[in-house]
Scaffold this motif. Structure first.
Motif, PDB file in Angstrom:
ATOM      1  N   MET A  85       0.820  -1.211   0.000  1.00 31.17           N
ATOM      2  CA  MET A  85       0.000   0.000   0.000  1.00 31.17           C
ATOM      3  C   MET A  85       0.853   1.259   0.000  1.00 31.17           C
ATOM      4  O   MET A  85       1.869   1.338   0.684  1.00 31.17           O
ATOM      5  CB  MET A  85      -0.918   0.028   1.226  1.00 31.17           C
ATOM      6  N   THR A  86       0.416   2.236  -0.782  1.00 31.66           N
ATOM      7  CA  THR A  86       1.019   3.567  -0.767  1.00 31.66           C
ATOM      8  C   THR A  86      -0.101   4.592  -0.694  1.00 31.66           C
ATOM      9  O   THR A  86      -1.234   4.328  -1.118  1.00 31.66           O
ATOM     10  CB  THR A  86       1.868   3.831  -2.022  1.00 31.66           C
ATOM     11  N   LEU A 117      -6.198   6.346   4.844  1.00 32.45           N
ATOM     12  CA  LEU A 117      -6.328   6.584   6.283  1.00 32.45           C
ATOM     13  C   LEU A 117      -4.985   6.382   6.964  1.00 32.45           C
ATOM     14  O   LEU A 117      -4.290   5.388   6.710  1.00 32.45           O
ATOM     15  CB  LEU A 117      -7.345   5.604   6.882  1.00 32.45           C
ATOM     16  N   VAL A 118      -4.646   7.334   7.828  1.00 36.12           N
ATOM     17  CA  VAL A 118      -3.481   7.210   8.708  1.00 36.12           C
ATOM     18  C   VAL A 118      -3.978   7.443  10.122  1.00 36.12           C
ATOM     19  O   VAL A 118      -4.588   8.474  10.402  1.00 36.12           O
ATOM     20  CB  VAL A 118      -2.385   8.233   8.358  1.00 36.12           C
ATOM     21  N   VAL A 129      -4.383   1.919   4.193  1.00 37.91           N
ATOM     22  CA  VAL A 129      -4.574   2.104   5.632  1.00 37.91           C
ATOM     23  C   VAL A 129      -3.223   1.969   6.321  1.00 37.91           C
ATOM     24  O   VAL A 129      -2.521   0.970   6.143  1.00 37.91           O
ATOM     25  CB  VAL A 129      -5.546   1.056   6.219  1.00 37.91           C
ATOM     26  N   PHE A 130      -2.868   2.971   7.101  1.00 36.44           N
ATOM     27  CA  PHE A 130      -1.646   2.961   7.894  1.00 36.44           C
ATOM     28  C   PHE A 130      -2.062   3.111   9.353  1.00 36.44           C
ATOM     29  O   PHE A 130      -2.689   4.105   9.730  1.00 36.44           O
ATOM     30  CB  PHE A 130      -0.716   4.102   7.483  1.00 36.44           C
ATOM     31  N   GLY A 146       2.887   7.960   2.313  1.00 43.36           N
ATOM     32  CA  GLY A 146       3.134   6.712   3.017  1.00 43.36           C
ATOM     33  C   GLY A 146       3.465   5.589   2.056  1.00 43.36           C
ATOM     34  O   GLY A 146       2.903   5.524   0.958  1.00 43.36           O
ATOM     35  N   ASP A 147       4.375   4.720   2.473  1.00 40.71           N
ATOM     36  CA  ASP A 147       4.687   3.518   1.705  1.00 40.71           C
ATOM     37  C   ASP A 147       5.111   2.419   2.671  1.00 40.71           C
ATOM     38  O   ASP A 147       4.858   2.527   3.881  1.00 40.71           O
ATOM     39  CB  ASP A 147       5.734   3.794   0.614  1.00 40.71           C
TER      40      ASP A 147
END
Length: 204
Positions: free
Chosen positions: A36-37, A97-98, A116-117, A153-154
């Protein structure tokens, strides 16, 4: 091409280096799936522990392409969302989402392929008292997040790029990426170059 789109192919490691590692979320916040990124403008959400009613309003109010960044004070016992809510967010065009907390319905969430993070997963649901604030400065994962900040995000984690320094960070990160690529190309499969590089670094 928008400014945000120029960051798409830059790894978070290069972005972190461009900001001296000062705007990385706590490494406990990981992608639900490492493939996911996410990239988009922050829509910050401040929730009390164990209450997610205002998260529903955030889904409704956020703009397509926004990333919901949620402060729940690190609580990982109660999930702020599951596949039902995240599916709605995805349908409305939210980019991801973070959260410094947990989600649930893991298999369903992964099946959505919605970025999702989070800190982890749990089985417990939140209550619905309705407290909290939307689109205000928050702290998530030990980093200040303001509305409109760029979130990237990654697999390595999440970085926050304040709007005021976006162009500067982009320039430095691209330079870092070019340096990394050239360094790899120089030493790849070349014993002599590897030894030369190691000697150079160790002599500093």
């Amino acid at each position: 091409m928008s400014l945000a789109e120029k960051f798409v192919k830059i790894p978070t490691t290069c972005l972190s280096d461009a900001m001296q590692g000062l705007n990385n979320l706590n490494p406990s916040i990981k992608p639900l799936d490492e493939t996911m990124t996410v990239i988009g403008r922050a829509f910050p959400v401040k929730l009390p522990v164990g209450d997610n009613l205002l998260f529903l309003k955030a889904i409704r109010d956020a703009q397509p392409g926004d990333v919901l960044v949620v402060d729940v004070k690190g609580d990982a016992y109660r999930a702020i969302a599951g596949d039902f809510l995240l599916g709605m967010a995805q349908t409305l065009g939210i980019a991801g989402l973070v959260v410094d907390g947990a989600i649930r319905d893991v298999r369903g969430c992964k099946a959505l392929n919605f970025p999702v993070f989070c800190k982890g997963t749990t089985v417990a649901a939140c209550g619905k008292a309705g407290m909290g604030e939307l689109n205000v400065p928050i702290s998530c994962g030990g980093v200040s997040v303001c509305p409109g900040d760029l979130i990237v995000g990654d697999a390595d984690g999440v970085v926050v790029i304040p709007q005021a320094i976006e162009n500067e960070v982009l320039e430095k990160a691209l330079e870092r990426l070019k340096f990394d690529e050239q360094r790899v190309a120089q030493v790849a499969g070349n014993r002599e170059e590897i030894l030369r590089y190691l000697d150079k670094m160790l002599s500093k």
